[in-house]
Scaffold this motif. Structure first.
Motif, PDB file in Angstrom:
ATOM      1  N   ILE A   8      30.512  43.015  43.510  1.00 24.21           N
ATOM      2  CA  ILE A   8      30.112  42.107  42.435  1.00 24.21           C
ATOM      3  C   ILE A   8      31.359  41.671  41.682  1.00 24.21           C
ATOM      4  O   ILE A   8      32.071  42.489  41.095  1.00 24.21           O
ATOM      5  N   GLY A   9      31.660  40.373  41.751  1.00 22.24           N
ATOM      6  CA  GLY A   9      32.854  39.832  41.112  1.00 22.24           C
ATOM      7  C   GLY A   9      33.825  39.254  42.119  1.00 22.24           C
ATOM      8  O   GLY A   9      34.181  39.918  43.095  1.00 22.24           O
ATOM      9  N   ALA A  10      34.269  38.008  41.885  1.00 16.47           N
ATOM     10  CA  ALA A  10      35.163  37.320  42.827  1.00 16.47           C
ATOM     11  C   ALA A  10      36.506  37.004  42.207  1.00 16.47           C
ATOM     12  O   ALA A  10      37.194  36.081  42.634  1.00 16.47           O
ATOM     13  N   GLY A  11      36.898  37.781  41.179  1.00 20.77           N
ATOM     14  CA  GLY A  11      38.258  37.676  40.662  1.00 20.77           C
ATOM     15  C   GLY A  11      39.219  38.403  41.576  1.00 20.77           C
ATOM     16  O   GLY A  11      38.855  38.823  42.686  1.00 20.77           O
ATOM     17  N   VAL A  12      40.448  38.593  41.133  1.00 21.65           N
ATOM     18  CA  VAL A  12      41.463  39.171  42.011  1.00 21.65           C
ATOM     19  C   VAL A  12      41.116  40.605  42.409  1.00 21.65           C
ATOM     20  O   VAL A  12      41.396  41.016  43.543  1.00 21.65           O
ATOM     21  N   ILE A  13      40.489  41.389  41.524  1.00 15.54           N
ATOM     22  CA  ILE A  13      40.114  42.759  41.864  1.00 15.54           C
ATOM     23  C   ILE A  13      38.985  42.762  42.884  1.00 15.54           C
ATOM     24  O   ILE A  13      39.055  43.450  43.915  1.00 15.54           O
ATOM     25  N   THR A  40      38.453  34.228  35.654  1.00 15.09           N
ATOM     26  CA  THR A  40      39.567  34.482  34.746  1.00 15.09           C
ATOM     27  C   THR A  40      40.871  34.675  35.514  1.00 15.09           C
ATOM     28  O   THR A  40      41.937  34.251  35.062  1.00 15.09           O
ATOM     29  N   SER A  41      40.796  35.281  36.697  1.00 16.45           N
ATOM     30  CA  SER A  41      42.006  35.519  37.491  1.00 16.45           C
ATOM     31  C   SER A  41      42.747  34.228  37.808  1.00 16.45           C
ATOM     32  O   SER A  41      43.979  34.208  37.869  1.00 16.45           O
ATOM     33  N   ALA A  42      42.002  33.152  38.008  1.00 13.27           N
ATOM     34  CA  ALA A  42      42.627  31.874  38.342  1.00 13.27           C
ATOM     35  C   ALA A  42      43.437  31.308  37.191  1.00 13.27           C
ATOM     36  O   ALA A  42      44.290  30.435  37.384  1.00 13.27           O
ATOM     37  N   MET A  43      43.186  31.801  35.989  1.00 15.27           N
ATOM     38  CA  MET A  43      43.876  31.297  34.805  1.00 15.27           C
ATOM     39  C   MET A  43      45.242  31.962  34.596  1.00 15.27           C
ATOM     40  O   MET A  43      46.034  31.519  33.765  1.00 15.27           O
ATOM     41  N   ALA A  44      45.510  33.045  35.319  1.00 18.02           N
ATOM     42  CA  ALA A  44      46.705  33.861  35.054  1.00 18.02           C
ATOM     43  C   ALA A  44      47.995  33.174  35.465  1.00 18.02           C
ATOM     44  O   ALA A  44      47.999  32.248  36.276  1.00 18.02           O
ATOM     45  N   GLY A  45      49.117  33.699  34.940  1.00 17.33           N
ATOM     46  CA  GLY A  45      50.464  33.139  35.102  1.00 17.33           C
ATOM     47  C   GLY A  45      51.014  33.004  36.507  1.00 17.33           C
ATOM     48  O   GLY A  45      51.350  31.926  36.905  1.00 17.33           O
ATOM     49  N   LEU A 131      56.040  36.681  41.947  1.00 13.99           N
ATOM     50  CA  LEU A 131      55.266  35.733  41.152  1.00 13.99           C
ATOM     51  C   LEU A 131      54.113  35.233  42.027  1.00 13.99           C
ATOM     52  O   LEU A 131      54.288  35.021  43.230  1.00 13.99           O
ATOM     53  N   VAL A 132      52.951  35.020  41.406  1.00 14.85           N
ATOM     54  CA  VAL A 132      51.755  34.686  42.168  1.00 14.85           C
ATOM     55  C   VAL A 132      51.124  33.410  41.615  1.00 14.85           C
ATOM     56  O   VAL A 132      50.704  33.365  40.458  1.00 14.85           O
ATOM     57  N   ASP A 133      51.094  32.389  42.437  1.00 19.10           N
ATOM     58  CA  ASP A 133      50.403  31.135  42.104  1.00 19.10           C
ATOM     59  C   ASP A 133      48.914  31.397  42.313  1.00 19.10           C
ATOM     60  O   ASP A 133      48.398  31.357  43.434  1.00 19.10           O
ATOM     61  N   MET A 134      48.193  31.701  41.234  1.00 19.19           N
ATOM     62  CA  MET A 134      46.854  32.264  41.355  1.00 19.19           C
ATOM     63  C   MET A 134      45.827  31.366  42.051  1.00 19.19           C
ATOM     64  O   MET A 134      45.075  31.849  42.905  1.00 19.19           O
ATOM     65  N   PRO A 135      45.719  30.079  41.721  1.00 17.66           N
ATOM     66  CA  PRO A 135      44.742  29.274  42.467  1.00 17.66           C
ATOM     67  C   PRO A 135      44.987  29.312  43.979  1.00 17.66           C
ATOM     68  O   PRO A 135      44.047  29.457  44.773  1.00 17.66           O
ATOM     69  N   GLY A 295      38.147  46.562  33.898  1.00 20.18           N
ATOM     70  CA  GLY A 295      38.811  46.881  32.635  1.00 20.18           C
ATOM     71  C   GLY A 295      40.321  46.792  32.697  1.00 20.18           C
ATOM     72  O   GLY A 295      41.023  47.462  31.934  1.00 20.18           O
ATOM     73  N   HIS A 296      40.860  45.944  33.581  1.00 18.96           N
ATOM     74  CA  HIS A 296      42.304  45.885  33.823  1.00 18.96           C
ATOM     75  C   HIS A 296      43.078  45.054  32.798  1.00 18.96           C
ATOM     76  O   HIS A 296      44.309  45.044  32.818  1.00 18.96           O
ATOM     77  N   GLY A 297      42.364  44.338  31.938  1.00 23.71           N
ATOM     78  CA  GLY A 297      43.058  43.523  30.947  1.00 23.71           C
ATOM     79  C   GLY A 297      43.988  42.518  31.592  1.00 23.71           C
ATOM     80  O   GLY A 297      43.600  41.770  32.492  1.00 23.71           O
ATOM     81  N   SER A 298      45.254  42.508  31.158  1.00 26.00           N
ATOM     82  CA  SER A 298      46.243  41.575  31.704  1.00 26.00           C
ATOM     83  C   SER A 298      46.917  42.109  32.967  1.00 26.00           C
ATOM     84  O   SER A 298      47.824  41.464  33.493  1.00 26.00           O
ATOM     85  N   LEU A 299      46.474  43.266  33.464  1.00 30.51           N
ATOM     86  CA  LEU A 299      47.143  43.923  34.594  1.00 30.51           C
ATOM     87  C   LEU A 299      46.397  43.766  35.915  1.00 30.51           C
ATOM     88  O   LEU A 299      46.696  44.462  36.880  1.00 30.51           O
ATOM     89  N   GLY A 300      45.438  42.842  35.971  1.00 32.80           N
ATOM     90  CA  GLY A 300      44.650  42.683  37.186  1.00 32.80           C
ATOM     91  C   GLY A 300      45.487  42.418  38.419  1.00 32.80           C
ATOM     92  O   GLY A 300      45.297  43.045  39.465  1.00 32.80           O
ATOM     93  N   VAL A 301      46.437  41.502  38.319  1.00 31.12           N
ATOM     94  CA  VAL A 301      47.291  41.183  39.464  1.00 31.12           C
ATOM     95  C   VAL A 301      48.192  42.376  39.796  1.00 31.12           C
ATOM     96  O   VAL A 301      48.289  42.801  40.951  1.00 31.12           O
TER      97      VAL A 301
END
Length: 319
Positions: A8-13, A40-45, A131-135, A295-301
């Motif tokens: 359940i969930g299709a973000g980076v995790i 939300t993962s797609a929004m990251a740096g 560095l990771v180009d998230m999209p 619950g990874h906050g800003s550390l998902g990647v």
């Protein structure tokens, strides 16, 4: 049931966990309200960087494993991952001779000379990190998932208990959604906002080391640069704030004058799912085994591959 595991969930995790499962031969389906590039993962740096969070020992292990994976992925341009040199700097002096292991594992770590620090910064270090180009990267992960036989199911649920008949084992990588789905009210929203500009020739990244709500960062991804940032706990707004965007642009241009006046291409806003500690454990919901990973906050990647490997191993053992 045709699936062994429902993620359940299709973000980076969630996507990374599903890739690990599917590539191990586990029949895997991902259920998500949003497409990967809408999460939300797609929004990251985004970058792999030093990770300070609890549980500290596990976070260190997850971080190391992820660094190894991203370093290997950087050999393939199609992944959107690239090893890039840049600075991590603080406006206050930091003890650079007695560094924690979270920092010493940064590849190519050397102290910045005084002349290499931007005005207003007192200490810093160079490093060469992924560095990771998230999209682009989320598209790559989706491709790996489908190539391994995994499936993506876009639909919403209101409680985890609604999914117990979907597969023998559930994996909850719902990020901010865990607050409602579990429900787990210890998950807090930390609002992030970024500005994407046309790249005027920036090749190195910059990250400010700070605990303040406002910070300065920029990450070059080919013909674009992602500028940050803010981190405001309890702010649930998803619309870009013009004043915040202006502040981001001004702070980044003060560090890298090339960015002054760069054409704005996009504004991004995301809600980071913060929790102390990060949750990675096996439990049950309505009699069905479930592995929680959120619950990874800003550390998902930064933690994604380490967490995904362990989550997938736990889930596979429960089938």
């Amino acid at each position: 049931m045709s699936d062994d595991v429902l993620v359940i969930g299709a973000g980076v995790i969630g996507l990374t966990t599903a890739v690990c499962l599917a590539e191990a031969g586990v029949r895997t389906r991902v259920m998500s309200t949003d497409l990967p590039r809408q999460t939300t993962s797609a929004m990251a740096g985004a970058m792999w960087g030093p990770a300070f969070a609890e549980p500290a020992e596990q976070v260190l292990r997850w971080s190391r494993r992820s660094l190894d994976e991203f370093t290997a992925l950087a050999r393939d341009p199609a992944t959107g991952v690239r090893l890039t040199r840049g600075r991590m700097a603080s406006r206050t002096p930091l003890p650079l001779n007695d560094l924690p292991p979270q920092v010493t594992m940064v590849p190519g770590l050397v102290n910045c000379g005084r002349a290499e620090l931007p005005p207003g910064f007192a200490s810093g270090q160079w490093g060469r990190v992924p560095l990771v180009d998230m999209p682009r990267y989320l598209g790559y992960l989706t491709g790996r998932l489908t190539a391994a036989g995994g499936r993506l199911d876009i639909r919403s649920v209101s409680r985890l208990s609604e999914t117990v008949d979907e597969a023998p084992v559930l994996v909850n990588c719902s990020g901010m959604g865990a607050r409602r789905l579990v429900p787990d009210l210890t998950v807090r929203a930390s609002r992030g906002q970024l500005v994407v500009v046309a790249n005027p020739g920036v090749e190195e990244f910059f990250v400010e080391i700070t605990n303040e709500a406002e910070s300065t960062s920029y990450f070059p991804h080919g013909d674009q640069v992602v500028l940050g940032g803010v981190s405001v706990v309890g702010d649930w707004r998803l619309e870009p704030d013009a004043a915040i965007a202006e502040g981001i642009l001004d702070r980044c241009a003060a560090v890298e004058p090339l960015l002054a006046g760069a054409p704005i291409l996009e504004h991004r806003v995301g809600l980071r799912p913060e929790r102390t500690p990060i949750r990675l454990e096996a439990r049950e919901v309505a009699g069905r085994p479930i592995v929680h990973c959120y619950g990874h906050g800003s550390l998902g990647v930064t933690l994604s591959w380490g967490c995904a490997r362990e989550t997938a191993e736990l889930a596979a053992d429960l089938i």
